[in-house]
Write an enzyme that holds these catalytic residues in place. Structure first.
Site, PDB file in Angstrom:
ATOM      1  N   ALA A   1      -3.469  29.085  23.254  1.00 29.02           N
ATOM      2  CA  ALA A   1      -3.868  28.085  22.253  1.00 29.02           C
ATOM      3  C   ALA A   1      -5.191  28.453  21.595  1.00 29.02           C
ATOM      4  O   ALA A   1      -5.974  27.593  21.208  1.00 29.02           O
ATOM      5  CB  ALA A   1      -3.976  26.713  22.914  1.00 29.02           C
TER       6      ALA A   1
ATOM      7  N   ARG B   1      -1.672  29.134   9.072  1.00 31.55           N
ATOM      8  CA  ARG B   1      -0.594  28.626   8.219  1.00 31.55           C
ATOM      9  C   ARG B   1      -0.578  27.097   8.130  1.00 31.55           C
ATOM     10  O   ARG B   1       0.079  26.527   7.282  1.00 31.55           O
ATOM     11  CB  ARG B   1       0.761  29.150   8.745  1.00 31.55           C
ATOM     12  CG  ARG B   1       0.944  30.635   8.509  1.00 31.55           C
ATOM     13  CD  ARG B   1       2.060  31.224   9.361  1.00 31.55           C
ATOM     14  NE  ARG B   1       1.629  31.456  10.743  1.00 31.55           N
ATOM     15  CZ  ARG B   1       2.387  32.038  11.676  1.00 31.55           C
ATOM     16  NH1 ARG B   1       3.606  32.415  11.387  1.00 31.55           N
ATOM     17  NH2 ARG B   1       1.921  32.216  12.903  1.00 31.55           N
TER      18      ARG B   1
ATOM     19  N   GLN C   1     -10.865  33.173  24.832  1.00 29.68           N
ATOM     20  CA  GLN C   1     -10.631  34.387  24.040  1.00 29.68           C
ATOM     21  C   GLN C   1     -11.597  34.295  22.853  1.00 29.68           C
ATOM     22  O   GLN C   1     -11.371  33.541  21.923  1.00 29.68           O
ATOM     23  CB  GLN C   1      -9.175  34.423  23.545  1.00 29.68           C
ATOM     24  CG  GLN C   1      -8.840  35.691  22.787  1.00 29.68           C
ATOM     25  CD  GLN C   1      -7.496  35.607  22.047  1.00 29.68           C
ATOM     26  OE1 GLN C   1      -7.025  34.531  21.709  1.00 29.68           O
ATOM     27  NE2 GLN C   1      -6.891  36.762  21.803  1.00 29.68           N
TER      28      GLN C   1
ATOM     29  N   ASN D   1     -21.010 -12.678  12.026  1.00 21.92           N
ATOM     30  CA  ASN D   1     -21.497 -11.939  13.207  1.00 21.92           C
ATOM     31  C   ASN D   1     -22.512 -10.864  12.873  1.00 21.92           C
ATOM     32  O   ASN D   1     -23.147 -10.311  13.748  1.00 21.92           O
ATOM     33  CB  ASN D   1     -20.321 -11.298  13.954  1.00 21.92           C
ATOM     34  CG  ASN D   1     -19.607 -10.259  13.106  1.00 21.92           C
ATOM     35  OD1 ASN D   1     -19.556 -10.364  11.892  1.00 21.92           O
ATOM     36  ND2 ASN D   1     -19.057  -9.254  13.760  1.00 21.92           N
TER      37      ASN D   1
HETATM   38  C1  UD1 Z   1       4.897  34.485  18.188  1.00 19.13           C
HETATM   39  C2  UD1 Z   1       5.585  35.771  18.626  1.00 19.13           C
HETATM   40  C3  UD1 Z   1       6.983  35.810  18.017  1.00 19.13           C
HETATM   41  C4  UD1 Z   1       7.774  34.567  18.433  1.00 19.13           C
HETATM   42  C5  UD1 Z   1       7.006  33.284  18.090  1.00 19.13           C
HETATM   43  C6  UD1 Z   1       7.684  32.102  18.738  1.00 19.13           C
HETATM   44  C7  UD1 Z   1       3.839  37.487  18.906  1.00 19.13           C
HETATM   45  C8  UD1 Z   1       3.184  38.663  18.309  1.00 19.13           C
HETATM   46  N1  UD1 Z   1       4.799  36.902  18.199  1.00 19.13           N
HETATM   47  O1  UD1 Z   1       4.746  34.540  16.780  1.00 19.13           O
HETATM   48  O2  UD1 Z   1       7.677  36.962  18.463  1.00 19.13           O
HETATM   49  O3  UD1 Z   1       9.034  34.575  17.800  1.00 19.13           O
HETATM   50  O4  UD1 Z   1       5.663  33.337  18.605  1.00 19.13           O
HETATM   51  O5  UD1 Z   1       7.149  30.876  18.288  1.00 19.13           O
HETATM   52  O6  UD1 Z   1       3.497  37.111  20.007  1.00 19.13           O
HETATM   53  N2  UD1 Z   1      -2.719  32.808  20.013  1.00 19.13           N
HETATM   54  C9  UD1 Z   1      -3.849  33.031  20.776  1.00 19.13           C
HETATM   55  N3  UD1 Z   1      -4.653  34.094  20.458  1.00 19.13           N
HETATM   56  C10 UD1 Z   1      -4.382  34.935  19.456  1.00 19.13           C
HETATM   57  C11 UD1 Z   1      -3.223  34.721  18.679  1.00 19.13           C
HETATM   58  C12 UD1 Z   1      -2.412  33.651  18.987  1.00 19.13           C
HETATM   59  O7  UD1 Z   1      -4.127  32.296  21.711  1.00 19.13           O
HETATM   60  O8  UD1 Z   1      -5.183  35.882  19.240  1.00 19.13           O
HETATM   61  C13 UD1 Z   1      -1.868  31.657  20.343  1.00 19.13           C
HETATM   62  C14 UD1 Z   1      -1.746  30.670  19.184  1.00 19.13           C
HETATM   63  O9  UD1 Z   1      -2.737  29.668  19.274  1.00 19.13           O
HETATM   64  C15 UD1 Z   1      -0.340  30.111  19.351  1.00 19.13           C
HETATM   65  C16 UD1 Z   1       0.405  31.173  20.129  1.00 19.13           C
HETATM   66  O10 UD1 Z   1      -0.560  32.109  20.606  1.00 19.13           O
HETATM   67  O11 UD1 Z   1      -0.321  28.911  20.106  1.00 19.13           O
HETATM   68  C17 UD1 Z   1       1.414  31.913  19.235  1.00 19.13           C
HETATM   69  O12 UD1 Z   1       0.728  32.436  18.113  1.00 19.13           O
HETATM   70  P1  UD1 Z   1       1.344  32.355  16.640  1.00 19.13           P
HETATM   71  O13 UD1 Z   1       0.361  32.942  15.711  1.00 19.13           O
HETATM   72  O14 UD1 Z   1       1.859  31.020  16.374  1.00 19.13           O
HETATM   73  O15 UD1 Z   1       2.557  33.401  16.823  1.00 19.13           O
HETATM   74  P2  UD1 Z   1       3.842  33.528  15.919  1.00 19.13           P
HETATM   75  O16 UD1 Z   1       3.500  34.219  14.669  1.00 19.13           O
HETATM   76  O17 UD1 Z   1       4.510  32.208  15.814  1.00 19.13           O
HETATM   77 CA    CA Z   2       4.009  30.100  16.440  1.00 22.10          CA
END
Ligand code: UD1
Ligand code: CA
Length: 462
Positions: free
Chosen positions: A9, A15, A72, A384
């Site tokens: 998270a 987006r 992170q 009041n």
């Molecule tokens: C990711 C997956 C994709 C999958 C999809 C499912 C990767 C590269 N891709 O894509 O294959 O189909 O989820 O929903 O893993 N986050 C961190 N640190 C970071 C980046 C992200 O903690 O540096 C967390 C975000 O807060 C989020 C989660 O990881 O909760 C997923 O990240 P997001 O950017 O939503 O990944 P997707 O592009 O959806």
């Molecule tokens: Ca996602």
């Protein structure tokens, strides 16, 4: 051996185009991440850890000490996010389920099934996949001609043929702790995005370890939320499920498409919820109540046989057989006892009202303590606020307050008092008194003819 959960998270949620960190964004007025945390708390998982980064204080404030945290600092991708948990998990024997923090619809039963499947299949890594007719945005599961998984390909990197693949990576993985971090370190940076993709762990592990797939049939449960449109889809799904659950439990919901009930709301069988009503937070609606239409209730309790129509009730309580509305506003700990009437355009704030008291029209009752059988005349107001501080009004029982009475606080009005209409009372009133605090009326006989009357143009008036 323990089972750990690692929720990712830390991402920026670009987006979403909002300031709030994505995983804290509310769905039915409850932060998205709390849904998955709650499901994990009820599952076979022993310890929950959340990777936080972007605006971490918001998430840490929300979750408090319900979970452990890993920070992170820089958002270098999902692979890097998991690697940040090395100190916490590396030497702990057991397995870890990794989940994205943007997956609010996942259910406890499913989490347990995935964990059990990992053990039953004897996997080193279990990937969780599902099928979408429109898989845009998700990573796809690429298999070889024997059906074995070769890799996960991110949406941006798909070839035209791979774009046809409908099986997607849900972002949920189960992996044994003893191999997790060594494998993560072998992941290379994705040059295009400048991120370490957790999905690349498949290519790293496929020759040396056993990778199994768990396919989820009910794909909506695995939905990942990336933007505000997807929030609306998740919200709709939850709303339909929650309403159905209440209806099957004996709650009557009229025109349920227009009724929104939060995830933690308790409604007892026998309640009737009318159209255009929203009930959220930890609200409790007891049996034989009638709620709505056009009503909003948040963090409040409505007791047996009470009615609330066309009104707002926030952080408040309505007692048995009391009626609220139409067009009333209760807020900030308004505690209304039994058999009261809070009527049209009446606002009650931070006040306690006994029983059988009536404020039927156009009143403001703020910072007050009111006894039983009090009548607030139309337009009566507790004054009041002096412009700087708020003051308290105390009203005993069996008090009759005439229309348009101002009670300037701090003030104490004892039992059995009668206040004449139009009075502005500034001093305490002893029990049993009749109080008249306005100037006496003067009638000047036969004088009206001396006054200039406005000329009325009959045509214009029409
Ligand atoms: C990711 C997956 C994709 C999958 C999809 C499912 C990767 C590269 N891709 O894509 O294959 O189909 O989820 O929903 O893993 N986050 C961190 N640190 C970071 C980046 C992200 O903690 O540096 C967390 C975000 O807060 C989020 C989660 O990881 O909760 C997923 O990240 P997001 O950017 O939503 O990944 P997707 O592009 O959806
Ligand atoms: Ca996602």
């Amino acid at each position: 051996m323990k089972t750990y959960a690692l929720l990712l998270a830390a991402g920026k949620g670009t987006r979403m185009r909002t300031d709030m960190p994505k995983c804290a964004y509310p769905i039915l007025k409850k932060p998205m991440i709390e849904y998955s945390i709650e499901r994990l708390e009820n599952s076979l998982v022993d310890e929950i850890c959340v990777v936080v980064g972007h605006k971490r204080e918001v998430l840490m404030d929300l979750l408090g000490d319900r979970v452990q945290y890993v920070v992170q600092e820089e958002q270098l991708g999902t692979g890097h996010a998991v690697l940040c948990a090395e100190d916490l998990l590396k030497n702990k024997p057991g397995k870890t389920i990794i989940l994205p923090g943007d997956m609010p619809l996942i259910e406890t039963k499913l989490i347990n099934k995935i964990l059990n499947a990992h053990d039953d299949m004897g996997n080193d890594l279990t990937l969780v996949s599902t099928l979408y007719d429109n898989p845009k945005g998700y990573g796809r599961i690429s298999r070889d001609k024997y059906g074995n998984v070769c890799s996960i390909v991110e949406d941006a990197d798909l070839t035209d043929t791979q774009k046809q693949i409908k099986e997607v990576n849900t972002g949920v993985y189960v992996i044994n702790n003893d191999i997790l971090f060594d494998c993560l370190k072998e992941i290379k940076i994705n040059e295009k995005k400048g991120e370490y993709y957790l999905t690349d762990i498949v290519s790293v592990m496929k020759r040396r370890f056993k990778i199994g797939l768990f396919l989820v049939r009910n794909s909506i449960l695995m939905m990942g939320i990336n933007d505000l449109y997807q929030i609306s889809i998740a919200e709709k799904h939850l709303r339909v499920e929650i309403n159905k659950w209440h209806m099957l439990n004996g709650v009557s919901i009229i025109n349920p498409e227009t009724v929104t009930i939060g995830h933690d709301v308790e409604i007892h069988p026998g309640a009737v919820i009318n159209p255009n009503t929203t009930i959220t937070g930890n609200s409790v609606i007891e049996a034989d109540t009638i709620i709505g239409p056009n009503t909003e209730i948040h963090e409040s309790t409505i007791k047996k046989n009470a009615q609330v129509k066309h009104s707002l009730v926030y952080d408040s309580e309505v007692g048995e057989f009391s009626t609220v509305g139409p067009f009333a506003h209760l807020r900030n700990h308004a505690v209304i006892g039994d058999h009261n009437r809070i009527g049209n355009f009446v606002e009650v704030k931070n006040s306690k009202i006994g029983s059988k008291t009536k404020a039927s029209h156009l009143s403001y009752i703020g910072d007050a303590e009111v006894g039983d059988r009090v009548n607030f005349g139309c337009g009566s107001v507790t004054v009041n606020y002096d412009g700087v501080n708020k003051h308290k009004t105390i009203i005993g029982s069996d008090v009759f307050i005439g229309c348009n009475v101002n009670m300037v606080a701090p003030i104490n009005i004892s039992d059995n008092v009668f206040i004449a209409a139009g009075s502005t009372v500034t001093e305490d009133i002893p029990a049993g008194a009749l109080t008249i605090a306005r100037s006496r009326q003067i009638n000047k006989d036969d004088y009206a003819k001396n006054l200039v009357k406005p000329q009325i143009d009959e045509k214009k008036a029409l």
